[in-house]
Design an enzyme around this catalytic site. Structure first.
Site, PDB file in Angstrom:
ATOM      1  CG  HIS A  43      -1.800   1.151   1.357  1.00  0.00           C
ATOM      2  ND1 HIS A  43      -3.118   1.117   0.975  1.00  0.00           N
ATOM      3  CD2 HIS A  43      -1.567   2.414   1.788  1.00  0.00           C
ATOM      4  CE1 HIS A  43      -3.650   2.313   1.176  1.00  0.00           C
ATOM      5  NE2 HIS A  43      -2.729   3.122   1.671  1.00  0.00           N
ATOM      6  CD  GLU A  44       1.406   3.704   3.673  1.00  0.00           C
ATOM      7  OE1 GLU A  44       1.638   4.760   3.052  1.00  0.00           O
ATOM      8  OE2 GLU A  44       0.340   3.497   4.296  1.00  0.00           O
TER       9      GLU A  44
ATOM     10  CG  HIS B 269       0.332   6.123  -0.740  1.00  0.00           C
ATOM     11  ND1 HIS B 269      -0.655   6.860  -1.335  1.00  0.00           N
ATOM     12  CD2 HIS B 269      -0.270   5.480   0.307  1.00  0.00           C
ATOM     13  CE1 HIS B 269      -1.804   6.671  -0.672  1.00  0.00           C
ATOM     14  NE2 HIS B 269      -1.599   5.831   0.317  1.00  0.00           N
TER      15      HIS B 269
ATOM     16  CD  GLU C 154      -5.627   5.182   0.246  1.00  0.00           C
ATOM     17  OE1 GLU C 154      -4.626   5.915   0.426  1.00  0.00           O
ATOM     18  OE2 GLU C 154      -5.852   4.169   0.936  1.00  0.00           O
TER      19      GLU C 154
HETATM   20 ZN    ZN Z   1      -2.997   5.190   1.714  1.00  0.00          ZN
END
Ligand code: ZN
Length: 498
Positions: free
Chosen positions: A263-264, A267, A293
């Site tokens: 997830h990160e 980003h 996101e």
């Molecule tokens: Zn996030």
């Protein structure tokens, strides 16, 4: 002779340097700083926020902007035109906020965040309550300064994170989504729930770390311009030319550590994909939190929770973790897709995650509008969890104290998580079509093809297009919950053998 554009650019680029310096201090506060250093850090951050704000509202900025807006050479240059348009937007917003409010917000954000961490550790809402009350009051003042005539307070705050978005549009997207998600949850009750106990066996944290680092490297996160550290709440921040990610580990939750890291990492790829030549200008900045996101959820869910990914990843996991010897790729694919309403948003499955977001969306609108007092927050939180997710909240640590956002002053921010899910599904469908089938690439570990497509289609544009325009350009359609629901229904039918 320097033009107005050059002067404006130099002035605001230097302001961005102050902003990235503040980002480094904030990163340090979350990952390294001894907790006794908190008060001085809050002063440092407040000082930098005030300096940035002073520079943005400087009378010369208004003059330079006006000169650029009437200069045909600027207006006919696509890059400069986009930068001036976005700088105007930032300037207008900044001039609506008094400097003392900006400084007070920065200081309270820093202190309240530390109060939140301590209150959460002790499961004491009572200890956090005065900080949250102060924060809500400050956010109400901020919204009153920012809002245009007729605009609701909450909408004025939401526009900071997702330009152009408001509560009415969100409700129109969320209402059918909620109905479909609840129906899907009920349908899955009739399916074969995967057994994921094998994935909950304790694994040494150092092995978990080696594993998630291997996956992050395969995704193409550039270690020369990035780091991965640990923090209580995973996050990603850009510090000038480099990108800082954090994740967290628990012995029995290697798949959560993987999900957080991917997830990160998503980003981080967005931040690393912005054009460095545009640093210090809007074209070098992410367009919105919802689009940001979408990049994290795309890697976490559409890649990391796909059957194809586990055909690639299982041998990597076996090698790095020294476990899963008897598991098949299909076992892992099913284990990462178990749907089970739970208490913690960041650990929620894909099918119930958005219900967590909707709880916060309801509550923070009421807090900002003044319909809900902070004292009544835990009770309302628990009531909505029963309503939306059908579960009882045992304590505030697993309830309204779980997220850092409100302590940091992030009101109007939560819905961007659900927007991210919707954008991610729509972008993935477009990538699948454009690249002639994503699954074949993912199962061979050819993540670069997807990463470069995302870079070309989304990252490198910075703030050139609005989020809504970008969505149309990339996918040919406005944002809709349909691709997300189709993705979930298809995948979960396979997982639950329906
Ligand atoms: Zn996030």
């Amino acid at each position: 002779m320097a033009t107005a554009y050059d002067a404006l650019h130099a002035h605001l680029r230097a302001t961005s340097l102050l902003g990235s310096t503040a980002a480094l201090l904030a990163w340090d506060q979350e990952t390294q700083m001894p907790h006794g250093a908190g008060d001085r850090r809050a002063e440092q951050l407040a000082q930098l926020a005030e300096l940035q704000h002073q520079r943005m509202v400087d009378a010369r900025v208004a003059d330079w902007l006006a000169a650029c807006e009437s200069d045909p050479r600027v207006q006919q240059d696509a890059d400069r035109h986009a930068n001036v348009r976005e700088w105007r937007r930032d300037h207008t917003r900044a001039t609506r906020l008094p400097g003392r409010l900006v400084a007070e917000l920065a200081e309270v954000e820093s202190k309240a965040q530390q109060a939140w961490a301590s209150a959460r550790a002790k499961d004491s809402f009572h200890q956090f309550r005065p900080w949250l009350e102060r924060m809500v009051a400050l956010q109400q003042q901020k919204a009153d300064c920012l809002k245009t005539s007729g605009q609701a307070r909450w909408d004025a705050l939401a526009d900071l994170y997702e330009p152009g978005m408001n509560a009415a549009d969100l409700r129109a997207l969320f209402a059918p989504l909620r109905t479909a998600l609840v129906a899907l949850r009920d349908k899955l009750r009739g399916g074969a729930r995967p057994d994921d106990r094998f994935a909950r066996q304790p694994i040494d944290e150092s092995k978990q770390e080696a594993f998630v680092r291997a996956v992050l490297a395969a995704m193409g996160f550039d270690p020369a311009r990035g780091r991965l550290d640990r923090s209580a709440h995973p996050f990603c921040t850009r510090v000038g030319a480099d990108v800082r990610l954090t994740t967290r580990f628990r012995p029995d939750a290697v798949l959560d550590a993987l999900g957080s890291t991917m997830h990160e990492g998503g980003h981080g790829l967005y931040e690393q994909g912005l054009e460095d030549t545009h640093f210090g200008t809007p074209l070098g900045e992410a367009v919105s939190l919802g689009i940001h996101e979408s990049q994290s959820r795309l890697w976490e869910n559409h890649v990391g929770r796909s059957a194809a990914f586990w055909r690639w990843c299982l041998p990597v996991a076996q090698k790095q973790l020294g476990t899963f010897a008897d598991a098949t790729a299909d076992d892992l694919f099913r284990a990462v897709n178990v749907v089970k309403p739970s208490l913690i948003r960041v650990e929620a499955d894909e099918a119930t995650y958005d219900l967590h977001v909707m709880v916060r969306f309801e509550l923070e609108q009421q807090l900002i509008d003044g319909q809900l007092g902070v004292a009544n927050l835990p009770g309302e939180w628990n009531r909505l969890y029963r309503d939306y997710l059908g579960i009882a909240v045992p304590d505030d640590k697993h309830g309204c104290l779980q997220d850092v956002h409100w302590s940091c002053g992030l009101f109007g921010y939560f819905p961007t998580y659900t927007l991210g899910n919707l954008y991610a599904a729509q972008f993935t469908a477009a990538a699948d079509k454009a690249l002639g089938g994503l699954a074949a690439l993912v199962e061979r570990g050819q993540f670069a093809t997807l990463r470069e497509w995302l870079r070309r289609q989304i990252h490198r544009h910075g703030r050139r297009h609005s989020p809504a325009e970008l969505c149309r350009l990339v996918t040919g359609a406005p944002l809709s919950p349909a691709p997300f629901l189709q993705h979930l229904e298809q995948k979960l039918a396979a997982v639950y053998r329906l």
